[in-house]
Design an enzyme around this catalytic site. Structure first.
Site, mmCIF file in Angstrom:
data_model
loop_
_atom_site.group_PDB
_atom_site.id
_atom_site.type_symbol
_atom_site.label_atom_id
_atom_site.label_comp_id
_atom_site.label_asym_id
_atom_site.label_seq_id
_atom_site.Cartn_x
_atom_site.Cartn_y
_atom_site.Cartn_z
ATOM 1 N N ARG A 1 0.871 -0.974 -0.044
ATOM 2 C CA ARG A 1 -0.025 -0.269 -0.076
ATOM 3 C C ARG A 1 0.947 1.419 -0.054
ATOM 4 N NH1 ARG A 1 -3.182 -3.654 -0.534
ATOM 5 N NH2 ARG A 1 -5.400 -3.625 0.313
ATOM 6 N N SER B 1 -10.429 -0.485 3.304
ATOM 7 C CA SER B 1 -9.635 -0.518 4.821
ATOM 8 C C SER B 1 -9.217 0.934 5.081
ATOM 9 C CB SER B 1 -8.543 -1.562 4.616
ATOM 10 O OG SER B 1 -8.804 -2.740 3.928
ATOM 11 N N GLU C 1 -4.560 3.634 6.352
ATOM 12 C CA GLU C 1 -3.906 3.717 4.846
ATOM 13 C C GLU C 1 -4.540 4.882 3.951
ATOM 14 O OE1 GLU C 1 -6.278 1.719 1.844
ATOM 15 O OE2 GLU C 1 -5.436 -0.072 2.710
HETATM 16 N N1 EPU Z 1 -10.447 -10.317 10.414
HETATM 17 C C1 EPU Z 1 -11.097 -10.419 11.642
HETATM 18 N N2 EPU Z 1 -11.949 -9.517 11.737
HETATM 19 C C2 EPU Z 1 -12.548 -8.664 10.942
HETATM 20 C C3 EPU Z 1 -11.840 -8.613 9.601
HETATM 21 C C4 EPU Z 1 -10.899 -9.255 9.282
HETATM 22 O O1 EPU Z 1 -10.848 -11.172 12.394
HETATM 23 O O2 EPU Z 1 -13.358 -7.908 11.256
HETATM 24 C C5 EPU Z 1 -9.463 -10.977 10.026
HETATM 25 C C6 EPU Z 1 -9.729 -12.773 9.917
HETATM 26 O O3 EPU Z 1 -8.860 -13.590 10.505
HETATM 27 C C7 EPU Z 1 -9.412 -12.638 8.526
HETATM 28 C C8 EPU Z 1 -8.396 -11.911 8.099
HETATM 29 O O4 EPU Z 1 -8.416 -10.771 9.230
HETATM 30 O O5 EPU Z 1 -9.392 -14.108 7.759
HETATM 31 C C9 EPU Z 1 -8.082 -11.197 6.792
HETATM 32 O O6 EPU Z 1 -9.487 -10.521 6.504
HETATM 33 P P1 EPU Z 1 -9.640 -9.963 5.018
HETATM 34 O O7 EPU Z 1 -9.637 -11.273 4.127
HETATM 35 O O8 EPU Z 1 -11.073 -9.502 5.008
HETATM 36 O O9 EPU Z 1 -8.539 -9.251 4.697
HETATM 37 P P2 EPU Z 1 -7.723 -8.097 5.208
HETATM 38 O O10 EPU Z 1 -6.600 -8.053 5.835
HETATM 39 O O11 EPU Z 1 -8.659 -7.415 6.544
HETATM 40 C C10 EPU Z 1 -6.769 -7.098 3.163
HETATM 41 C C11 EPU Z 1 -6.949 -5.477 2.224
HETATM 42 C C12 EPU Z 1 -8.139 -5.424 1.653
HETATM 43 C C13 EPU Z 1 -8.301 -6.617 0.795
HETATM 44 C C14 EPU Z 1 -8.487 -7.723 1.484
HETATM 45 C C15 EPU Z 1 -8.287 -8.930 0.577
HETATM 46 C C16 EPU Z 1 -5.249 -4.218 3.603
HETATM 47 C C17 EPU Z 1 -5.221 -2.943 4.731
HETATM 48 N N3 EPU Z 1 -6.573 -4.604 3.280
HETATM 49 O O12 EPU Z 1 -7.903 -6.785 4.131
HETATM 50 O O13 EPU Z 1 -8.087 -4.147 0.900
HETATM 51 O O14 EPU Z 1 -9.891 -6.416 0.065
HETATM 52 O O15 EPU Z 1 -7.092 -7.988 2.400
HETATM 53 O O16 EPU Z 1 -6.909 -9.238 -0.099
HETATM 54 O O17 EPU Z 1 -4.438 -4.784 3.487
HETATM 55 C C18 EPU Z 1 -8.310 -1.993 1.137
HETATM 56 O O18 EPU Z 1 -7.240 -1.434 0.738
HETATM 57 O O19 EPU Z 1 -9.027 -1.069 1.064
HETATM 58 C C19 EPU Z 1 -9.074 -3.325 0.987
HETATM 59 C C20 EPU Z 1 -10.133 -3.629 1.153
#
Ligand code: EPU
Length: 338
Positions: free
Chosen positions: A164, A238, A334
């Site tokens: 990012r 995010s 971010e």
């Molecule tokens: N999780 C929780 N609670 C929540 C959300 C997430 O426990 O409310 C944990 C779970 O363990 C889950 C893990 O976090 O398995 C990962 O969650 P998710 O797959 O939704 O991904 P993220 O790490 O929260 C990142 C990106 C997203 C992107 C997704 C999928 C960042 C800051 N965000 O989110 O990007 O869509 O992975 O690759 O890296 C964005 O940048 O705006 C964005 C939406």
């Protein structure tokens, strides 16, 4: 060139924050943009370039000129048996580009389906999702220097992409207007279905032999089920980046929280999902005034209607502090806070 005065920016940011800009203009051609930069009247006026406004939180009126990128066009620059180099103007809608690539059978960006915003903003933060980041397909970009109006080509190395991150968010912040982006797409796509949610969703869809089309469909399904649609509820995806911690810190935390999810990084550190940390601190689905943390994805802060940027910022500060207090981890926004 038409310049509007005292304009609400509410329609131009996906958070739906109602601040005003002193001036606002749309640029459709490079010439129009160069005229603004080289015009004496505008020289001293602060300028803000907006793409889709999908990664910004306005906390105050913008006392200056907002420039909206409206430059369109997609062109094949080069082609071999294996690859195609596409030059896409910065004002194209990112997801429309993804659809266009899939229709042509060109792979590489299907995992980045449905990311809001314009193509010109994609390199700013090296957009990423479901195991793929823009840098993987990125070739180069052309940008206009906002001081001299000169056009410069940036190679991938010069963009200094990170998670990012890019040089345009750091040393060169505000200095360049991204005109066009050139991507190298695959005519023989190699699918990336390693992200757990994708595998599961493809299985739920009963897809046994996935292709770029079905992977895109899976991503759209996942995103639509977890992430609020900015057209319905204001948000900028995010709000925080996922933090990186050392192995030592991880080991002492995991002793306390054995279920804490983590992803190992090549440098030995670990990435922790900020969404999990925020959820553990009790924020998930919590509404505070006009704002809150989304019920299905704690990492997304939302505007339930009528929130001010400062209200969202105050919530973000409280969340950041509580994660710091409980886990000793600093989660960094971010989103660009202006
Ligand atoms: N999780 C929780 N609670 C929540 C959300 C997430 O426990 O409310 C944990 C779970 O363990 C889950 C893990 O976090 O398995 C990962 O969650 P998710 O797959 O939704 O991904 P993220 O790490 O929260 C990142 C990106 C997203 C992107 C997704 C999928 C960042 C800051 N965000 O989110 O990007 O869509 O992975 O690759 O890296 C964005 O940048 O705006 C964005 C939406």
């Amino acid at each position: 060139m038409q310049v509007l005065q005292n304009v609400s920016l509410k329609p131009y940011n996906t958070f739906g924050i109602d601040v005003r800009a002193t001036y606002l203009t749309e640029v459709f051609t490079i010439e129009e943009l160069r005229q603004i930069i080289l015009n004496n009247e505008w020289e001293r006026v602060p300028k803000l370039i907006l793409g889709g406004g999908s990664n910004i939180l306005f906390t105050k009126d913008f006392e200056g000129l907002v420039i909206l990128n409206r430059m369109k066009g997609i062109q094949v620059r080069e082609e071999t048996d294996k690859h195609v180099w596409l030059r896409i103007m910065g004002g194209e809608v990112w997801h429309e580009l993804v659809v266009y690539a899939i229709q042509h059978g060109w792979g590489g960006i299907e995992n980045l389906s449905l990311i809001p915003g314009l193509v010109g903003a994609a390199p700013m933060q090296n957009i990423g999702a479901y195991g793929v980041e823009l840098e993987k397909v990125f070739d180069s970009l052309e940008a206009v220097d906002m001081e001299t109006a000169d056009i410069k080509t940036f190679s991938k190395a010069e963009c200094a992409f990170g998670y990012r991150e890019s040089v345009f968010k750091k040393e060169l912040k505000g200095r360049y207007f991204i005109l066009s982006v050139t991507l190298r797409l695959d005519k023989q796509p190699v699918l990336n279905t390693s992200y757990g949610d994708i595998k599961q969703t493809l299985a739920d869809m009963r897809v046994h032999e996935p292709n770029i089309h079905s992977v895109s469909e899976a991503v759209i399904k996942i995103r639509s089920s977890k992430l609020p649609n900015p057209a319905e509820i204001g948000n900028a995806g995010s709000f925080f980046k996922n933090p990186e911690i050392s192995k030592e810190q991880f080991e002492s935390l995991v002793a306390q929280y054995p279920v804490m999810p983590s992803y190992p990084l090549p440098n030995g550190n670990l990435k922790i999902p900020a969404g999990w940390l925020i959820e553990q601190c009790g924020w998930k689905g919590k509404q505070v005034g006009h704002t809150g943390s989304h019920a299905k994805q704690a990492l997304v802060l939302v505007n339930y209607g009528g929130a001010s940027g400062n209200e969202v910022k105050a919530l973000a500060d409280d969340i950041r502090q509580s994660v710091q207090d409980r886990f000793g981890i600093d989660i960094v926004p971010e989103v660009n806070i202006v």
